[in-house]
Motif scaffolding. Structure first.
Motif, mmCIF file in Angstrom:
data_model
loop_
_atom_site.group_PDB
_atom_site.id
_atom_site.type_symbol
_atom_site.label_atom_id
_atom_site.label_comp_id
_atom_site.label_asym_id
_atom_site.label_seq_id
_atom_site.Cartn_x
_atom_site.Cartn_y
_atom_site.Cartn_z
ATOM 1 N N GLY A 162 0.856 -1.208 0.000
ATOM 2 C CA GLY A 162 0.000 0.000 0.000
ATOM 3 C C GLY A 162 0.876 1.237 0.000
ATOM 4 O O GLY A 162 1.826 1.351 -0.771
ATOM 5 N N LYS A 212 3.965 1.423 8.416
ATOM 6 C CA LYS A 212 3.580 2.431 9.407
ATOM 7 C C LYS A 212 3.258 1.750 10.742
ATOM 8 O O LYS A 212 3.736 2.148 11.780
ATOM 9 C CB LYS A 212 2.376 3.222 8.882
ATOM 10 C CG LYS A 212 1.912 4.299 9.807
ATOM 11 C CD LYS A 212 0.805 5.138 9.187
ATOM 12 C CE LYS A 212 0.207 6.046 10.256
ATOM 13 N NZ LYS A 212 -0.874 6.878 9.749
ATOM 14 N N PHE A 222 3.720 -1.613 11.449
ATOM 15 C CA PHE A 222 4.596 -2.774 11.665
ATOM 16 C C PHE A 222 3.797 -3.993 12.141
ATOM 17 O O PHE A 222 4.295 -4.860 12.861
ATOM 18 C CB PHE A 222 5.730 -2.459 12.664
ATOM 19 C CG PHE A 222 7.074 -2.912 12.150
ATOM 20 C CD1 PHE A 222 7.716 -2.241 11.122
ATOM 21 C CD2 PHE A 222 7.700 -4.046 12.679
ATOM 22 C CE1 PHE A 222 8.941 -2.667 10.618
ATOM 23 C CE2 PHE A 222 8.925 -4.487 12.186
ATOM 24 C CZ PHE A 222 9.544 -3.779 11.155
ATOM 25 N N GLY A 258 -0.792 6.631 5.442
ATOM 26 C CA GLY A 258 -0.008 5.703 4.618
ATOM 27 C C GLY A 258 0.109 6.146 3.165
ATOM 28 O O GLY A 258 1.198 6.164 2.593
ATOM 29 N N VAL A 281 -11.021 -1.162 4.196
ATOM 30 C CA VAL A 281 -10.073 -2.261 3.993
ATOM 31 C C VAL A 281 -10.047 -3.218 5.191
ATOM 32 O O VAL A 281 -9.374 -4.240 5.164
ATOM 33 C CB VAL A 281 -8.635 -1.756 3.693
ATOM 34 C CG1 VAL A 281 -8.613 -0.913 2.435
ATOM 35 C CG2 VAL A 281 -8.061 -0.968 4.858
HETATM 36 O O1 F6P Z 1 -4.598 -1.052 2.991
HETATM 37 C C1 F6P Z 1 -4.713 -0.433 4.206
HETATM 38 C C2 F6P Z 1 -3.443 0.206 4.650
HETATM 39 O O2 F6P Z 1 -3.621 0.612 5.974
HETATM 40 C C3 F6P Z 1 -3.005 1.391 3.786
HETATM 41 O O3 F6P Z 1 -3.682 2.552 4.059
HETATM 42 C C4 F6P Z 1 -1.555 1.422 4.097
HETATM 43 O O4 F6P Z 1 -0.857 2.224 3.196
HETATM 44 C C5 F6P Z 1 -1.223 -0.048 3.999
HETATM 45 O O5 F6P Z 1 -2.331 -0.695 4.591
HETATM 46 C C6 F6P Z 1 0.054 -0.483 4.661
HETATM 47 O O6 F6P Z 1 0.056 -0.226 6.036
HETATM 48 P P1 F6P Z 1 1.377 -0.250 6.873
HETATM 49 O O7 F6P Z 1 2.285 0.807 6.371
HETATM 50 O O8 F6P Z 1 0.945 -0.005 8.296
HETATM 51 O O9 F6P Z 1 2.007 -1.614 6.736
#
Ligand code: F6P
Length: 542
Positions: A154, A207, A209, A267, A506
């Motif tokens: 993402g 973000k 983890f 994100g 999501v």
């Molecule tokens: O798909 C949902 C989401 O929370 C996105 O908004 C985000 O960019 C992605 O998952 C990855 O999340 P993370 O950076 O916490 O792994």
């Protein structure tokens, strides 16, 4: 309550105006006004936005700009800048603009300036780039790093991946950056197949983890490394980018090698944060800074330019016009640039995760269509795949054509042909071809072509498009381009009365997947499932 904007006289006037102009063809609008391009294009910040091929008149624009004022987008800009928790469902401020802020003025969050933290992390990124590019950072066997693998998904993948491809002409010659996102082991396995553990460094970017895909890939990558070099090698071959340093430490990554960012960075808006680390490694820190500068210039333009000359505002208002008044359900993004090939995918997350919603800020349905389905491919490839449908499929598909005046890879003969194709497509979509024109063309062909072909050669035209011309594809202009779409997305959230910064949609799938996993693993009974889900699981039993 529905979106209050729909109750305004301007919204009704736009509906009436759309009905009244429905029969007007773009080719007639061009024929009636030789100055249409001059009137309906904006040159700002070195970019040229030609929206003269949109189905608009000066009256449409007058009404749309009235709508802009009625939606108080300026008020939302002020709330965002002041660090208010405009992401109200997660009670978070939205301050990604601080990551590219170029002045010594503070950016406040809960009364505290965030800029010292932003600069501290930027300095960390710079020193890490220097260490990798200067070959001072060595792997466990003492060899320099030649390959970086970013593991994220993402927003922790799409931005740096898209920008790394976009800036391929600026790539650092000694370091290759790879991206792994998919939970499907094929993604990681195919990437690792060509790499050596001794010279590979992993950036685990998440973000939270806790994201399933990223953590699974990170653990598998760790196992691959440990099998070759032993447990002690992890600290020389893994770094992390996250807001969750506790989980980073639990994974076994030294927090001295963790690049921090903050909850106030969403994100899909995180390219400008330490999530951009793999990009900085791919193209060099100075180019990363140029990207930030370009984005900051677009932020300033969005804040200061009047709506009539404002690039993000114009894109947003055209989306409202096409979606809410002309009924478009999709929006094609067609970069005539191989380097921008991943831009449509990046914009899918940016726009659809932000504004693909029906519930407004007051918890009630907004009562109108919101984000169209964003899709696209680079030209000219798409011309040989789906353009047939855009030209003759009978659907309204607004298109964004994006091109650069100069080539980033200047092979003789390529760029002019590329531009000719780009401009020809928007011309054909605008103009169309009538039955009479098709007949005349067949009759004048040598040798004359069969006349029964005429209806097949009719193009309805009147397909709206915007063309954005960049001077070149380089770090600064890429920063401008991405921030342009970010600000458009923000503005649309304000116009549609949405919170563009959460993504509850999501969650449900993730919730159900964690319920199904123990059943698929054979650790739980398949009870309470619908017959389709139960049947599919049964079919996968070994
Ligand atoms: O798909 C949902 C989401 O929370 C996105 O908004 C985000 O960019 C992605 O998952 C990855 O999340 P993370 O950076 O916490 O792994």
């Amino acid at each position: 309550m529905t979106n209050p904007l729909t109750q305004t006289p301007t919204w009704s006037a736009l509906s009436d105006h759309a009905a009244a102009t429905r029969g007007t063809h773009l080719r007639d609008l061009f024929a009636a006004d030789p100055r249409r391009f001059a009137t309906l294009s904006i040159e700002a910040e070195g970019l040229l936005l030609d929206y003269s091929k949109q189905r608009v008149t000066t009256e449409t624009l007058r009404l749309l700009r009235e709508l802009w004022r009625a939606a108080d987008v300026a008020g939302w800009q002020a709330r965002l800048a002041a660090g208010e928790a405009i992401n109200h469902t997660e009670h978070r401020a939205v301050l990604h603009h601080a990551l590219r802020h170029q002045h010594c003025t503070p950016v406040l969050f809960e009364g505290r300036d965030v800029m010292p933290d932003v600069r501290r992390v930027l300095a960390h990124i710079k020193s890490f780039c220097d260490a990798i590019h200067g070959r001072h950072w060595r792997g466990a066997t003492g060899e320099p790093i030649t390959d970086i693998v970013n593991i994220g998904i993402g927003g922790s993948d799409l931005g740096p991946r898209m920008a790394t491809q976009a800036l391929a002409a600026h790539r650092h010659r000694d370091v290759k950056v790879h991206y792994v996102a998919n939970l499907d082991g094929a993604d990681l396995a195919m990437t690792l197949a060509d790499l050596q553990p001794r010279t590979t460094l992993f950036v685990v970017a998440s973000k939270t983890f806790t994201t399933q895909e990223t953590m699974q890939n990170a653990h598998s990558a760790r196992a691959w490394l440990v099998a070759a070099l032993g447990e002690a090698a992890v600290e020389r071959h893994f770094v992390a980018v996250s807001t969750n340093l506790k989980e980073v430490a639990a994974f076994g990554i030294d927090t001295a090698n963790a690049f921090e960012f903050w909850d106030w960075v969403g994100g899909r808006f995180s390219l400008w944060s330490a999530i951009g680390l793999p990009l900085a490694l791919a193209v060099g820190f100075d180019n990363f800074v140029r990207l930030l500068e370009g984005a900051a210039a677009m932020d300033r333009h969005f804040r200061e330019a009047p709506v009539e000359e404002n690039l993000p505002a114009t894109l947003a208002l055209l989306d409202v016009w096409n979606t809410n008044f002309l009924g478009a359900e999709t929006h094609a993004v067609l970069p005539y640039s191989q380097s921008l090939g991943l831009l449509p995918r990046y914009l899918q997350q940016l726009e659809m995760e932000s504004n693909g919603k029906q519930v407004g800020r007051d918890g009630q349905p907004v009562g109108h269509a919101t984000c169209p389905v964003v899709w696209g491919e680079p030209g000219t490839n798409g011309q040989h795949a789906f353009y047939q449908l855009i030209h003759q499929g009978g659907r309204l598909i607004p298109c964004d054509f994006i091109a650069a005046r100069t080539a980033d890879f200047a092979l003789p003969g390529h760029h002019q042909k590329l531009l000719a194709n780009c401009f020809a497509q928007s011309e054909a979509l605008m103009r169309g071809k009538t039955l009479d024109e098709a007949r005349a063309e067949l009759a004048s062909a040598v040798p004359p072509a069969p006349t029964f072909l005429a209806p097949y050669k009719v193009f309805p035209g009147n397909q709206p498009s915007t063309t954005l011309l960049l001077p070149a594809i380089e770090p600064y202009t890429l920063g401008q381009l991405v921030a342009l779409y970010e600000q458009k997305t923000f503005a649309l959230g304000a116009l549609w009365n949405l919170n563009s910064f959460d993504q509850w949609g999501v969650e449900y799938g993730k919730q159900l997947a964690s319920r199904l996993l123990p059943i698929i693993e054979g650790k739980a009974a398949a009870t309470g499932l619908d017959s389709s889900t139960a049947g599919l699981i049964a079919a996968c039993k070994p």
